[in-house]
Scaffold this motif. Structure first.
Motif, PDB file in Angstrom:
ATOM      1  N   PRO A  97       0.665  -1.255  -0.128  1.00 40.13           N
ATOM      2  CA  PRO A  97       0.072  -0.090  -0.044  1.00 40.13           C
ATOM      3  C   PRO A  97       0.763   1.319  -0.037  1.00 40.13           C
ATOM      4  CG  PRO A  97      -1.036  -1.581   1.557  1.00 40.13           C
ATOM      5  CD  PRO A  97       0.324  -2.092   0.977  1.00 40.13           C
ATOM      6  N   ARG A  98       1.989   1.181   0.622  1.00 41.96           N
ATOM      7  CA  ARG A  98       3.045   2.401   0.364  1.00 41.96           C
ATOM      8  C   ARG A  98       3.277   2.718  -0.629  1.00 41.96           C
ATOM      9  NH1 ARG A  98       8.240   3.628   4.912  1.00 41.96           N
ATOM     10  NH2 ARG A  98       8.792   5.186   3.708  1.00 41.96           N
ATOM     11  N   VAL A  99       3.841   1.635  -1.437  1.00 38.27           N
ATOM     12  CA  VAL A  99       4.308   1.768  -2.891  1.00 38.27           C
ATOM     13  C   VAL A  99       3.192   2.179  -3.819  1.00 38.27           C
ATOM     14  CG1 VAL A  99       5.186   0.494  -4.861  1.00 38.27           C
ATOM     15  CG2 VAL A  99       5.882   0.036  -2.583  1.00 38.27           C
ATOM     16  N   LEU A 126       4.495  -9.246  -9.686  1.00 37.25           N
ATOM     17  CA  LEU A 126       4.007  -8.367  -8.548  1.00 37.25           C
ATOM     18  C   LEU A 126       3.783  -6.764  -9.152  1.00 37.25           C
ATOM     19  CD1 LEU A 126       5.433  -7.813  -5.083  1.00 37.25           C
ATOM     20  CD2 LEU A 126       5.460  -5.851  -6.610  1.00 37.25           C
ATOM     21  N   GLY A 127       4.520  -6.291 -10.051  1.00 37.56           N
ATOM     22  CA  GLY A 127       4.430  -4.978 -10.547  1.00 37.56           C
ATOM     23  C   GLY A 127       3.087  -4.888 -11.454  1.00 37.56           C
ATOM     24  N   GLY A 128       2.643  -6.129 -11.918  1.00 44.81           N
ATOM     25  CA  GLY A 128       1.115  -6.402 -12.678  1.00 44.81           C
ATOM     26  C   GLY A 128       0.281  -5.943 -11.661  1.00 44.81           C
ATOM     27  N   PHE A 129       0.197  -6.715 -10.618  1.00 40.80           N
ATOM     28  CA  PHE A 129      -0.605  -6.510  -9.377  1.00 40.80           C
ATOM     29  C   PHE A 129      -0.695  -5.086  -9.066  1.00 40.80           C
ATOM     30  CE2 PHE A 129      -1.001  -5.993  -4.835  1.00 40.80           C
ATOM     31  CZ  PHE A 129      -2.197  -6.694  -4.477  1.00 40.80           C
ATOM     32  N   LEU A 130       0.289  -4.324  -9.014  1.00 44.59           N
ATOM     33  CA  LEU A 130       0.136  -2.812  -8.637  1.00 44.59           C
ATOM     34  C   LEU A 130      -0.448  -2.237  -9.912  1.00 44.59           C
ATOM     35  CD1 LEU A 130       3.644  -2.638  -6.855  1.00 44.59           C
ATOM     36  CD2 LEU A 130       1.431  -2.047  -5.814  1.00 44.59           C
ATOM     37  N   ALA A 131       0.045  -2.443 -11.042  1.00 44.44           N
ATOM     38  CA  ALA A 131      -0.723  -1.801 -12.343  1.00 44.44           C
ATOM     39  C   ALA A 131      -2.011  -2.041 -12.158  1.00 44.44           C
ATOM     40  CB  ALA A 131      -0.240  -2.483 -13.442  1.00 44.44           C
ATOM     41  N   TRP A 133      -4.050  -2.449  -9.380  1.00 47.79           N
ATOM     42  CA  TRP A 133      -4.471  -1.573  -8.429  1.00 47.79           C
ATOM     43  C   TRP A 133      -4.567  -0.049  -8.917  1.00 47.79           C
ATOM     44  CZ3 TRP A 133      -1.949  -2.587  -2.975  1.00 47.79           C
ATOM     45  CH2 TRP A 133      -2.883  -2.168  -2.037  1.00 47.79           C
ATOM     46  N   LEU A 134      -3.473   0.408  -9.552  1.00 45.40           N
ATOM     47  CA  LEU A 134      -3.585   1.649  -9.899  1.00 45.40           C
ATOM     48  C   LEU A 134      -4.647   2.065 -11.069  1.00 45.40           C
ATOM     49  CD1 LEU A 134       0.438   2.288 -10.176  1.00 45.40           C
ATOM     50  CD2 LEU A 134      -1.107   3.614  -8.530  1.00 45.40           C
ATOM     51  N   PRO A 233     -12.682  -7.483  -6.935  1.00 45.80           N
ATOM     52  CA  PRO A 233     -13.778  -6.804  -6.610  1.00 45.80           C
ATOM     53  C   PRO A 233     -13.664  -5.459  -7.120  1.00 45.80           C
ATOM     54  CG  PRO A 233     -13.308  -8.051  -4.787  1.00 45.80           C
ATOM     55  CD  PRO A 233     -12.272  -8.027  -5.433  1.00 45.80           C
ATOM     56  N   LEU A 234     -12.344  -4.771  -7.265  1.00 48.50           N
ATOM     57  CA  LEU A 234     -12.171  -3.558  -7.763  1.00 48.50           C
ATOM     58  C   LEU A 234     -11.991  -3.382  -9.222  1.00 48.50           C
ATOM     59  CD1 LEU A 234      -9.177  -2.271  -5.353  1.00 48.50           C
ATOM     60  CD2 LEU A 234     -11.897  -1.916  -5.221  1.00 48.50           C
ATOM     61  N   MET A 235     -12.037  -4.554 -10.264  1.00 40.09           N
ATOM     62  CA  MET A 235     -11.829  -4.425 -11.592  1.00 40.09           C
ATOM     63  C   MET A 235     -13.078  -3.714 -12.117  1.00 40.09           C
ATOM     64  SD  MET A 235      -8.834  -5.400 -11.801  1.00 40.09           S
ATOM     65  CE  MET A 235      -8.355  -4.522 -10.282  1.00 40.09           C
ATOM     66  N   SER A 236     -14.238  -3.771 -11.880  1.00 43.57           N
ATOM     67  CA  SER A 236     -15.224  -3.295 -12.440  1.00 43.57           C
ATOM     68  C   SER A 236     -15.032  -1.687 -12.361  1.00 43.57           C
ATOM     69  CB  SER A 236     -16.508  -3.822 -11.872  1.00 43.57           C
ATOM     70  OG  SER A 236     -16.705  -3.568 -10.337  1.00 43.57           O
ATOM     71  N   ASP A 237     -14.442  -1.242 -11.587  1.00 46.24           N
ATOM     72  CA  ASP A 237     -14.139   0.028 -11.506  1.00 46.24           C
ATOM     73  C   ASP A 237     -13.123   0.632 -12.436  1.00 46.24           C
ATOM     74  OD1 ASP A 237     -16.031   0.219  -9.610  1.00 46.24           O
ATOM     75  OD2 ASP A 237     -14.301  -0.096  -7.856  1.00 46.24           O
ATOM     76  N   VAL A 238     -12.600  -0.186 -13.138  1.00 48.37           N
ATOM     77  CA  VAL A 238     -11.151   0.341 -13.915  1.00 48.37           C
ATOM     78  C   VAL A 238     -11.849   0.985 -15.108  1.00 48.37           C
ATOM     79  CG1 VAL A 238      -9.454  -0.594 -15.529  1.00 48.37           C
ATOM     80  CG2 VAL A 238      -9.892  -1.568 -13.202  1.00 48.37           C
ATOM     81  N   GLU A 239     -11.553   2.298 -15.404  1.00 51.62           N
ATOM     82  CA  GLU A 239     -12.103   3.152 -16.618  1.00 51.62           C
ATOM     83  C   GLU A 239     -11.116   3.372 -17.532  1.00 51.62           C
ATOM     84  OE1 GLU A 239     -13.929   6.583 -14.843  1.00 51.62           O
ATOM     85  OE2 GLU A 239     -15.194   5.242 -13.503  1.00 51.62           O
TER      86      GLU A 239
END
Length: 308
Positions: A97-99, A126-131, A133-134, A233-239
């Protein structure tokens, strides 16, 4: 990532292995340091942020970053704190979360500086996971996101019923296991696991030479956080448009193709492709294929921007 479905603990250990051979723990970043990563910047144009995977040095992106700069983009190549000789961060709080928060701040600053050409993030593993998330939380500051053999929830690739609550015990045990290994055990795990992640011996050696300088406690914490953080659960929020590039060896199995596809199915605008050859490090094993997919994705973004 691998040719067969693996039990969760095996899969996690393989991801840990890039940092399992270390010589010395790097010094820690101070509490006042602004970012939990090092950034190397070059080129001009729309900004492309490249995030490597677990314990990896930024130079795993050298080939793609060079092609991006030649195509008229500015690259920001990261190496996360505690990985590949970059000092680890102080404190016991959450690491990823800090990253993510620091990247969100940097992406917002990039967008404010050039709102007509928002940045794009590309992450491996792991970088893909962060991508992902962003893309879900900072889409207002992004033009798109690309994940290279990384997914919103790692544990579900090996077990469709996995949840963060069910994985918490295993995640804690895995972090403790890593901290308990001797340097010799770290080295042995690293040698074995890299054999299954990178085809080219020279590329494998180069990644390994830097991974030995990672802080195992940081790596263990990062894996534990991935196993207990479900972004699906956040993926439907990706615009923004999203591209998922799956590694060839995991794509050889129909069940794994389906498992990857299911993780991005809720994203309104996404494309899922499988690399044509190689293993987990697509950017090293199949650079032509990856560069072609990335540049095609970026061309679409540029066209969409021109149509507005």
């Amino acid at each position: 990532m691998h040719r067969t479905l693996l039990p969760l603990i095996q899969r996690s250990i393989l991801l840990l292995a890039l940092a399992l051979a270390f010589v010395a723990t790097p010094p820690a970043l101070g509490a006042d340091d602004p970012r939990p990563y090092r950034v190397d910047t070059a080129g001009e144009g729309r900004s492309i942020w490249l995030i490597p995977g677990l314990s990896n040095p930024g130079h795993v992106w050298d080939d793609l970053a060079g092609r991006l700069r030649a195509a008229g983009y500015r690259t920001y190549v990261l190496t996360l704190a505690g990985f590949a000789g970059v000092p680890a961060v102080h404190g016991d709080g959450p690491f990823l979360p800090r990253v993510r928060d620091a990247l969100a701040d940097d992406l917002a600053a990039e967008f404010e500086e050039n709102p007509g050409a928002p940045p794009v993030v590309i992450g491996h593993s792991l970088g893909g996971f962060l991508a992902f998330w962003l893309a879900a939380t900072e889409h207002q500051h992004l033009a798109g996101a690309i994940a290279v053999d990384g997914v919103p929830y790692l544990a579900a690739l090996g077990n469709a019923e996995a949840t963060p609550e069910r994985q918490r015990g295993a995640a804690d045990q895995l972090a403790a296991f890593m901290a308990s290994l001797t340097p010799e055990q770290f080295a042995q795990q690293n040698r074995m696991s890299l054999q299954g992640m990178v085809v080219d011996p020279e590329a494998r050696q180069r990644v390994g030479d830097d991974s030995v300088r990672s802080d195992p406690a940081t790596v263990g914490r990062a894996v534990a956080e991935m196993l207990t953080t479900d972004l699906r659960p956040l993926m439907s929020d990706v615009e923004v448009p999203v591209l998922l590039v799956q590694a060839a060896d995991s794509g050889a199995n129909d069940a794994m193709r389906a498992a990857y596809a299911a993780q991005v199915d809720a994203i309104p605008d996404h494309r899922h492709v499988v690399a044509e050859q190689g293993r987990h490090f697509v950017q090293l094993d199949d650079p032509e294929f990856l560069a072609g997919e990335v540049l095609e994705f970026l061309a679409r973004i540029e066209q969409d921007a021109g149509d507005e």
